[in-house]
Design a protein around this motif. Sequence first.
Motif, PDB file in Angstrom:
ATOM      1  N   PRO A  74      -0.037  14.310  -3.480  1.00 54.26           N
ATOM      2  CA  PRO A  74       0.552  15.400  -2.780  1.00 54.26           C
ATOM      3  C   PRO A  74       0.280  15.484  -1.607  1.00 54.26           C
ATOM      4  N   PRO A  75       1.479  15.748  -0.881  1.00 53.27           N
ATOM      5  CA  PRO A  75       1.436  15.825   0.816  1.00 53.27           C
ATOM      6  C   PRO A  75       0.549  17.146   1.316  1.00 53.27           C
ATOM      7  N   PHE A  76      -0.023  16.965   2.214  1.00 48.98           N
ATOM      8  CA  PHE A  76      -0.519  17.997   3.093  1.00 48.98           C
ATOM      9  C   PHE A  76       0.205  18.518   4.425  1.00 48.98           C
ATOM     10  N   ARG A  77       0.533  19.656   4.602  1.00 49.61           N
ATOM     11  CA  ARG A  77       1.166  19.889   5.653  1.00 49.61           C
ATOM     12  C   ARG A  77       0.317  20.560   7.125  1.00 49.61           C
ATOM     13  N   ILE A  78       0.528  20.101   8.226  1.00 47.54           N
ATOM     14  CA  ILE A  78      -0.307  20.737   9.352  1.00 47.54           C
ATOM     15  C   ILE A  78       0.947  20.988  10.327  1.00 47.54           C
ATOM     16  N   PRO A  79       0.744  22.168  11.074  1.00 46.16           N
ATOM     17  CA  PRO A  79       1.712  22.312  12.333  1.00 46.16           C
ATOM     18  C   PRO A  79       1.988  21.477  13.175  1.00 46.16           C
ATOM     19  N   ASP A  80       0.786  20.684  13.572  1.00 43.83           N
ATOM     20  CA  ASP A  80       0.950  19.805  14.841  1.00 43.83           C
ATOM     21  C   ASP A  80       1.432  18.552  14.286  1.00 43.83           C
ATOM     22  N   ARG A  81       1.725  17.552  15.451  1.00 39.89           N
ATOM     23  CA  ARG A  81       1.941  16.131  14.889  1.00 39.89           C
ATOM     24  C   ARG A  81       1.138  15.252  14.559  1.00 39.89           C
ATOM     25  N   VAL A  82       1.146  14.250  13.509  1.00 37.06           N
ATOM     26  CA  VAL A  82       0.410  13.590  12.914  1.00 37.06           C
ATOM     27  C   VAL A  82       0.122  12.265  13.870  1.00 37.06           C
ATOM     28  N   VAL A  83      -0.991  12.412  14.702  1.00 33.61           N
ATOM     29  CA  VAL A  83      -1.460  11.455  15.605  1.00 33.61           C
ATOM     30  C   VAL A  83      -2.888  10.823  15.435  1.00 33.61           C
ATOM     31  N   VAL A  84      -2.861   9.527  15.784  1.00 38.77           N
ATOM     32  CA  VAL A  84      -4.563   9.159  15.806  1.00 38.77           C
ATOM     33  C   VAL A  84      -5.352   9.637  16.659  1.00 38.77           C
ATOM     34  N   GLY A  85      -6.633  10.139  16.147  1.00 44.58           N
ATOM     35  CA  GLY A  85      -7.287  10.919  16.696  1.00 44.58           C
ATOM     36  C   GLY A  85      -7.443  12.248  16.333  1.00 44.58           C
ATOM     37  N   ALA A  86      -6.645  12.940  15.833  1.00 45.01           N
ATOM     38  CA  ALA A  86      -6.217  14.111  15.164  1.00 45.01           C
ATOM     39  C   ALA A  86      -7.260  14.568  14.270  1.00 45.01           C
TER      40      ALA A  86
ATOM     41  N   VAL B 157      -0.054  13.218   5.211  1.00 43.42           N
ATOM     42  CA  VAL B 157       0.081  14.418   6.012  1.00 43.42           C
ATOM     43  C   VAL B 157       1.588  14.533   6.703  1.00 43.42           C
ATOM     44  N   ASN B 158       2.155  15.660   6.260  1.00 42.90           N
ATOM     45  CA  ASN B 158       3.420  15.635   6.904  1.00 42.90           C
ATOM     46  C   ASN B 158       4.334  14.677   6.548  1.00 42.90           C
ATOM     47  N   GLY B 159       4.250  14.118   5.496  1.00 40.43           N
ATOM     48  CA  GLY B 159       4.969  12.831   4.728  1.00 40.43           C
ATOM     49  C   GLY B 159       4.539  11.539   5.294  1.00 40.43           C
ATOM     50  N   GLU B 160       3.422  11.250   6.113  1.00 37.77           N
ATOM     51  CA  GLU B 160       2.994  10.249   6.641  1.00 37.77           C
ATOM     52  C   GLU B 160       1.746   9.886   5.946  1.00 37.77           C
ATOM     53  N   THR B 161       1.589   8.621   5.569  1.00 39.10           N
ATOM     54  CA  THR B 161       0.242   8.053   5.017  1.00 39.10           C
ATOM     55  C   THR B 161      -0.687   7.812   6.272  1.00 39.10           C
ATOM     56  N   VAL B 162      -1.752   8.267   6.034  1.00 40.87           N
ATOM     57  CA  VAL B 162      -2.961   8.185   7.379  1.00 40.87           C
ATOM     58  C   VAL B 162      -4.262   7.571   6.591  1.00 40.87           C
ATOM     59  N   LEU B 163      -4.793   6.787   7.575  1.00 46.32           N
ATOM     60  CA  LEU B 163      -6.374   6.320   6.988  1.00 46.32           C
ATOM     61  C   LEU B 163      -7.081   7.555   8.097  1.00 46.32           C
ATOM     62  N   VAL B 164      -7.954   8.003   7.206  1.00 37.51           N
ATOM     63  CA  VAL B 164      -8.990   9.040   7.636  1.00 37.51           C
ATOM     64  C   VAL B 164     -10.298   8.618   7.858  1.00 37.51           C
ATOM     65  N   GLU B 165     -11.084   8.827   8.856  1.00 35.57           N
ATOM     66  CA  GLU B 165     -12.514   8.541   8.444  1.00 35.57           C
ATOM     67  C   GLU B 165     -13.241  10.115   7.728  1.00 35.57           C
ATOM     68  N   PRO B 166     -13.807   9.892   6.650  1.00 33.39           N
ATOM     69  CA  PRO B 166     -13.939  11.025   5.885  1.00 33.39           C
ATOM     70  C   PRO B 166     -14.959  11.905   6.433  1.00 33.39           C
TER      71      PRO B 166
ATOM     72  N   PHE C 276       0.810  -1.201   0.141  1.00 33.17           N
ATOM     73  CA  PHE C 276      -0.232  -0.181   0.014  1.00 33.17           C
ATOM     74  C   PHE C 276       0.851   1.149   0.017  1.00 33.17           C
ATOM     75  N   ARG C 277       1.957   1.389   0.978  1.00 34.02           N
ATOM     76  CA  ARG C 277       2.838   2.427   0.903  1.00 34.02           C
ATOM     77  C   ARG C 277       3.523   2.463  -0.582  1.00 34.02           C
ATOM     78  N   GLU C 278       3.779   1.479  -1.179  1.00 26.46           N
ATOM     79  CA  GLU C 278       4.341   1.619  -2.535  1.00 26.46           C
ATOM     80  C   GLU C 278       3.382   2.166  -3.602  1.00 26.46           C
ATOM     81  N   TYR C 279       2.078   1.782  -3.378  1.00 29.40           N
ATOM     82  CA  TYR C 279       1.034   2.259  -4.284  1.00 29.40           C
ATOM     83  C   TYR C 279       0.851   3.927  -3.970  1.00 29.40           C
ATOM     84  N   VAL C 280       0.968   4.117  -2.812  1.00 29.95           N
ATOM     85  CA  VAL C 280       0.867   5.594  -2.431  1.00 29.95           C
ATOM     86  C   VAL C 280       1.882   6.367  -3.183  1.00 29.95           C
TER      87      VAL C 280
ATOM     88  N   GLU D  21      -5.534   5.934  11.568  1.00 25.33           N
ATOM     89  CA  GLU D  21      -4.422   5.169  11.771  1.00 25.33           C
ATOM     90  C   GLU D  21      -3.210   5.890  10.976  1.00 25.33           C
ATOM     91  N   VAL D  22      -2.244   5.629  11.539  1.00 26.71           N
ATOM     92  CA  VAL D  22      -0.967   6.355  10.624  1.00 26.71           C
ATOM     93  C   VAL D  22      -0.047   4.954  10.329  1.00 26.71           C
TER      94      VAL D  22
END
Length: 117
Positions: free
Chosen positions: A60-72, A98-107, A50-54, A114-115
């Motif tokens: 394109p990555p999205f940048r946020i000022p906060d840490r990328v954590v579950v629940g954010a 987000v910030n270079g990390e692939t995340v799963l998001v509840e839309p 999946f990472r390879e697929y992404v 999940e990160v």
Amino acid sequence: MRNRILALAALAAAIGSPLAAQAQNGVTVGRAPAVVDSAPTIDADQRPAFREYVVEQRVPPFRIPDRVVVGATLPESGVTYYDVPQRFGATTYRYTVVNGETVLVEPRSRRIVEVLD
């Protein structure tokens, strides 16, 4: 007068008990779960593919000022969410980077569930 006070105390206890029981429903004691919801996510053995697929998709990555954590919760605008291909498992979540990390998001809520990196 004393009987009236006792009757009011008994009535207050009877009314308050169901409210206290309801307030305790859903309370979690201890560690927070690694995944917010219980919907299926990507299996551990599928994650490298999946990472390879992404990376291949050049998301394109999205940048946020906060840490990328579950629940954010991600911002309402500026983030693009992508469907997870069926070959990686059926899931109601979307993915983004987000910030270079692939995340799963509840839309609907935009919450990170999940990160993956």
